[in-house]
Enzyme design. Structure first.
Site, PDB file in Angstrom:
ATOM      1  CB  SER A   1       7.789  -5.249   0.273  1.00 22.54           C
ATOM      2  OG  SER A   1       6.461  -5.444  -0.186  1.00 22.54           O
TER       3      SER A   1
ATOM      4  CE  LYS B   1       9.528  -4.216   4.424  1.00 20.16           C
ATOM      5  NZ  LYS B   1      10.604  -4.968   5.120  1.00 20.16           N
TER       6      LYS B   1
ATOM      7  N   GLY C   1      13.392 -11.607  12.673  1.00 19.01           N
ATOM      8  CA  GLY C   1      12.031 -11.976  12.283  1.00 19.01           C
ATOM      9  C   GLY C   1      11.985 -13.422  11.853  1.00 19.01           C
TER      10      GLY C   1
ATOM     11  CE1 TYR D   1       6.027  -4.124   5.123  1.00 14.06           C
ATOM     12  CE2 TYR D   1       5.083  -3.802   2.937  1.00 14.06           C
ATOM     13  CZ  TYR D   1       5.796  -4.573   3.835  1.00 14.06           C
ATOM     14  OH  TYR D   1       6.296  -5.797   3.445  1.00 14.06           O
TER      15      TYR D   1
ATOM     16  CB  SER E   1       9.960 -16.679  15.622  1.00 15.25           C
ATOM     17  OG  SER E   1       9.075 -15.590  15.397  1.00 15.25           O
ATOM     18  NE  ARG E   2       4.823 -13.979  13.190  1.00 19.26           N
ATOM     19  CZ  ARG E   2       4.573 -13.311  14.305  1.00 19.26           C
ATOM     20  NH1 ARG E   2       4.442 -13.961  15.444  1.00 19.26           N
ATOM     21  NH2 ARG E   2       4.456 -12.003  14.291  1.00 19.26           N
TER      22      ARG E   2
ATOM     23  CG  ASN F   1      12.218 -11.537   7.566  1.00 15.82           C
ATOM     24  OD1 ASN F   1      11.643 -11.265   6.518  1.00 15.82           O
ATOM     25  ND2 ASN F   1      11.634 -12.197   8.564  1.00 15.82           N
TER      26      ASN F   1
END
Length: 264
Positions: A150, A170, A20, A166, A22-23, A97
């Protein structure tokens, strides 16, 4: 004689794999590792995004490469590990990530969406960690694994947030981190987690916009959202010898939001 602080945080000669990457938060953490001297392998699903991210790192003087892979798919995850080891020879730092979310009330949550989130956010972390550990970390008697959890793992949702899968994933990441740390400590591998709060990322922009940025800032003791450098310090601590005696731990980087929610 003990090392100086600059030496403890130095990652020169180390290699890092960031999923994850790339941004957003992944790219921020990749910058932290590269700025400390590590060579960085970025991965995410889209080659175009990765190419741009790697160019950004390279422009900052960081050695960076990329491999496109979907870590929700076992064959691509294993291929990512194998290709990274083939190119770099070893991985000293694994930063798990890559992640997904799904916003829908629990009573309406599709099972397929639940599986999608769990496959990427939990199963993918396990497969990649196991592959990298067996491929090099156990043999080299050392390594750093950093899992991104998270603050959603720490408490129930505020009103307006409907992210059951989600949050559950986490929470699982924290349990995975602590259990893996207990098992792999004998190999010199540390395993720790970061629990980010609210940052402006593609994953959270919709939620921030729907609840209102000013409202979300007001709910944090520090009265702000996370920015593009707030994860750098903890990432470097976990990845470097400065954190060599820390394992099985998680830290919330959230402006104090989890403190307020935990007291509610």
């Amino acid at each position: 004689m003990s090392r100086k602080i600059q030496q403890l945080f130095d990652l020169t000669g180390k290699t890092a794999l960031v999923t994850g990457g790339s941004r957003g938060l992944g790219l921020q953490m990749a910058h932290a590792l590269g700025e400390a001297g590590a060579r960085v392998m970025l991965s995410s699903r889209k080659a175009e995004d990765l190419e741009q991210a790697a160019a950004e790192l390279q422009a900052a003087g960081i050695q960076a490469d990329w491999i496109a892979a979907d870590c929700a798919k076992e064959d691509e995850t294993r291929g990512l590990a194998d290709q990274t080891l083939a190119r770099f020879g070893r991985v000293d730092i694994l930063l798990n990530n890559a992640g997904a979310s799904w916003g829908v009330p629990a009573e309406e949550h599709p099972v397929a969406a639940w599986d999608k989130v769990m496959n990427l956010n939990v199963r993918g972390y396990f497969i990649l960690a196991q592959q990298i550990a067996n491929g090099c970390m156990i043999k080299q008697r050392g390594g750093r694994i950093i899992n991104i959890a998270s603050i959603a793992a720490l408490n129930g949702n505020p009103v307006g947030m409907k992210t059951l899968a989600y949050n559950t994933s986490k929470t699982a990441v924290i349990g995975f981190t602590r259990t893996l740390a207990a098992e792999w400590g004998r190999y010199g591998i540390t395993v720790n987690a970061i629990c980010p709060g609210f940052f402006r990322t593609k994953l959270s922009n919709g939620l921030i916009d729907s609840l209102g940025e000013d409202h979300m800032k007001a709910g944090a003791p520090l009265q702000r959202l996370g920015d593009d450098e707030d994860l750098k310090g903890i990432t470097l601590l976990y990845a470097s010898d400065a954190g060599k005696h820390i394992t099985g731990q998680w830290l919330a980087v959230d402006g104090g939001v989890s403190v307020v929610l935990g007291a509610a």
